[in-house]
Design a protein around this motif. Structure first.
Motif, PDB file in Angstrom:
ATOM      1  N   MET A   1      36.283  -2.231  35.050  1.00  0.00           N
ATOM      2  CA  MET A   1      37.532  -2.936  35.161  1.00  0.00           C
ATOM      3  C   MET A   1      37.623  -3.941  34.030  1.00  0.00           C
ATOM      4  O   MET A   1      36.641  -4.540  33.634  1.00  0.00           O
ATOM      5  CB  MET A   1      37.627  -3.644  36.501  1.00  0.00           C
ATOM      6  CG  MET A   1      38.982  -4.275  36.684  1.00  0.00           C
ATOM      7  SD  MET A   1      39.086  -5.459  38.014  1.00  0.00           S
ATOM      8  CE  MET A   1      38.160  -6.785  37.368  1.00  0.00           C
ATOM      9  N   THR A   2      38.820  -4.099  33.518  1.00  0.00           N
ATOM     10  CA  THR A   2      39.100  -5.096  32.491  1.00  0.00           C
ATOM     11  C   THR A   2      40.467  -5.708  32.766  1.00  0.00           C
ATOM     12  O   THR A   2      41.188  -5.245  33.648  1.00  0.00           O
ATOM     13  CB  THR A   2      39.052  -4.473  31.078  1.00  0.00           C
ATOM     14  OG1 THR A   2      39.143  -5.514  30.112  1.00  0.00           O
ATOM     15  CG2 THR A   2      40.168  -3.468  30.875  1.00  0.00           C
ATOM     16  N   THR A   3      40.793  -6.734  32.012  1.00  0.00           N
ATOM     17  CA  THR A   3      42.133  -7.304  32.106  1.00  0.00           C
ATOM     18  C   THR A   3      42.871  -6.998  30.810  1.00  0.00           C
ATOM     19  O   THR A   3      42.266  -6.560  29.835  1.00  0.00           O
ATOM     20  CB  THR A   3      42.102  -8.838  32.312  1.00  0.00           C
ATOM     21  OG1 THR A   3      41.595  -9.450  31.135  1.00  0.00           O
ATOM     22  CG2 THR A   3      41.269  -9.208  33.528  1.00  0.00           C
ATOM     23  N   THR A   4      44.155  -7.266  30.819  1.00  0.00           N
ATOM     24  CA  THR A   4      44.954  -7.014  29.623  1.00  0.00           C
ATOM     25  C   THR A   4      44.787  -8.113  28.588  1.00  0.00           C
ATOM     26  O   THR A   4      45.340  -8.020  27.500  1.00  0.00           O
ATOM     27  CB  THR A   4      46.445  -6.873  29.981  1.00  0.00           C
ATOM     28  OG1 THR A   4      46.863  -8.038  30.698  1.00  0.00           O
ATOM     29  CG2 THR A   4      46.706  -5.626  30.803  1.00  0.00           C
ATOM     30  N   PHE A  19      39.867   0.766  35.146  1.00  0.00           N
ATOM     31  CA  PHE A  19      40.967   0.109  35.841  1.00  0.00           C
ATOM     32  C   PHE A  19      41.308  -1.187  35.122  1.00  0.00           C
ATOM     33  O   PHE A  19      40.428  -1.883  34.631  1.00  0.00           O
ATOM     34  CB  PHE A  19      40.608  -0.159  37.304  1.00  0.00           C
ATOM     35  CG  PHE A  19      40.327   1.106  38.055  1.00  0.00           C
ATOM     36  CD1 PHE A  19      41.371   1.890  38.511  1.00  0.00           C
ATOM     37  CD2 PHE A  19      39.034   1.527  38.269  1.00  0.00           C
ATOM     38  CE1 PHE A  19      41.122   3.075  39.180  1.00  0.00           C
ATOM     39  CE2 PHE A  19      38.767   2.704  38.936  1.00  0.00           C
ATOM     40  CZ  PHE A  19      39.821   3.480  39.396  1.00  0.00           C
ATOM     41  N   ILE A  20      42.596  -1.509  35.085  1.00  0.00           N
ATOM     42  CA  ILE A  20      43.078  -2.685  34.366  1.00  0.00           C
ATOM     43  C   ILE A  20      43.768  -3.623  35.350  1.00  0.00           C
ATOM     44  O   ILE A  20      44.519  -3.188  36.220  1.00  0.00           O
ATOM     45  CB  ILE A  20      44.058  -2.280  33.250  1.00  0.00           C
ATOM     46  CG1 ILE A  20      43.356  -1.358  32.245  1.00  0.00           C
ATOM     47  CG2 ILE A  20      44.620  -3.510  32.552  1.00  0.00           C
ATOM     48  CD1 ILE A  20      44.269  -0.795  31.175  1.00  0.00           C
ATOM     49  N   ALA A  21      43.500  -4.926  35.164  1.00  0.00           N
ATOM     50  CA  ALA A  21      44.144  -5.961  35.972  1.00  0.00           C
ATOM     51  C   ALA A  21      44.820  -6.959  35.041  1.00  0.00           C
ATOM     52  O   ALA A  21      44.452  -7.092  33.873  1.00  0.00           O
ATOM     53  CB  ALA A  21      43.115  -6.670  36.841  1.00  0.00           C
ATOM     54  N   GLU A  22      45.800  -7.659  35.562  1.00  0.00           N
ATOM     55  CA  GLU A  22      46.483  -8.706  34.802  1.00  0.00           C
ATOM     56  C   GLU A  22      45.637  -9.979  34.845  1.00  0.00           C
ATOM     57  O   GLU A  22      45.141 -10.351  35.903  1.00  0.00           O
ATOM     58  CB  GLU A  22      47.865  -8.981  35.385  1.00  0.00           C
ATOM     59  CG  GLU A  22      48.833  -7.829  35.245  1.00  0.00           C
ATOM     60  CD  GLU A  22      49.166  -7.522  33.795  1.00  0.00           C
ATOM     61  OE1 GLU A  22      49.309  -8.466  33.000  1.00  0.00           O
ATOM     62  OE2 GLU A  22      49.275  -6.333  33.457  1.00  0.00           O
ATOM     63  N   ASP A  34      39.669  -2.812  44.359  1.00  0.00           N
ATOM     64  CA  ASP A  34      39.857  -1.915  45.498  1.00  0.00           C
ATOM     65  C   ASP A  34      40.021  -0.474  45.036  1.00  0.00           C
ATOM     66  O   ASP A  34      39.427   0.446  45.619  1.00  0.00           O
ATOM     67  CB  ASP A  34      41.077  -2.352  46.316  1.00  0.00           C
ATOM     68  CG  ASP A  34      41.245  -1.543  47.575  1.00  0.00           C
ATOM     69  OD1 ASP A  34      40.294  -1.507  48.393  1.00  0.00           O
ATOM     70  OD2 ASP A  34      42.318  -0.924  47.751  1.00  0.00           O
ATOM     71  N   ARG A  35      40.792  -0.273  43.985  1.00  0.00           N
ATOM     72  CA  ARG A  35      40.964   1.083  43.451  1.00  0.00           C
ATOM     73  C   ARG A  35      39.619   1.647  42.988  1.00  0.00           C
ATOM     74  O   ARG A  35      39.316   2.816  43.232  1.00  0.00           O
ATOM     75  CB  ARG A  35      41.953   1.072  42.287  1.00  0.00           C
ATOM     76  CG  ARG A  35      43.381   0.812  42.716  1.00  0.00           C
ATOM     77  CD  ARG A  35      44.305   0.662  41.521  1.00  0.00           C
ATOM     78  NE  ARG A  35      44.367   1.894  40.746  1.00  0.00           N
ATOM     79  CZ  ARG A  35      44.707   1.946  39.471  1.00  0.00           C
ATOM     80  NH1 ARG A  35      45.012   0.837  38.811  1.00  0.00           N
ATOM     81  NH2 ARG A  35      44.751   3.100  38.844  1.00  0.00           N
ATOM     82  N   ALA A  36      38.829   0.808  42.307  1.00  0.00           N
ATOM     83  CA  ALA A  36      37.527   1.264  41.806  1.00  0.00           C
ATOM     84  C   ALA A  36      36.585   1.627  42.954  1.00  0.00           C
ATOM     85  O   ALA A  36      35.821   2.594  42.857  1.00  0.00           O
ATOM     86  CB  ALA A  36      36.894   0.183  40.934  1.00  0.00           C
ATOM     87  N   LEU A  37      36.646   0.879  44.024  1.00  0.00           N
ATOM     88  CA  LEU A  37      35.738   1.123  45.145  1.00  0.00           C
ATOM     89  C   LEU A  37      36.156   2.293  46.026  1.00  0.00           C
ATOM     90  O   LEU A  37      35.352   2.786  46.807  1.00  0.00           O
ATOM     91  CB  LEU A  37      35.610  -0.144  46.001  1.00  0.00           C
ATOM     92  CG  LEU A  37      34.901  -1.318  45.330  1.00  0.00           C
ATOM     93  CD1 LEU A  37      34.991  -2.558  46.216  1.00  0.00           C
ATOM     94  CD2 LEU A  37      33.458  -0.960  45.027  1.00  0.00           C
TER      95      LEU A  37
END
Length: 78
Positions: A1-4, A19-22, A34-37
């Protein structure tokens, strides 16, 4: 997971290679976690292969050296 925030998000294809988060949004980060898990083993394997394929194409030693030589010393690549 990373952020933008920053450049890492440019290397992640959301849902395909990671997966990307803000940034600064805990709800966005929680959703990405949650998506990753909750990915299935089959989807996780597809993501792993997609990431490996992308990194192999971006960081192939011969291709990288060739691009470097053509950029820095194009007269040597004739």
């Amino acid at each position: 997971m990373t952020t933008t925030a920053g450049g890492l998000a440019e290397r992640v294809n959301d849902g395909v290679t990671g997966f990307i988060a803000e940034p600064g949004r805990p709800d966005s980060r929680a959703t990405a976690i949650d998506r990753a898990l909750t990915v299935t083993p089959k989807h996780r394997d597809r993501m792993r292969r997609a990431g490996q394929d992308e990194m192999a194409s971006r960081f192939d030693h011969d291709a990288t050296v060739g691009r470097f030589v053509r950029t820095v010393a194009p007269w040597t690549a004739r």
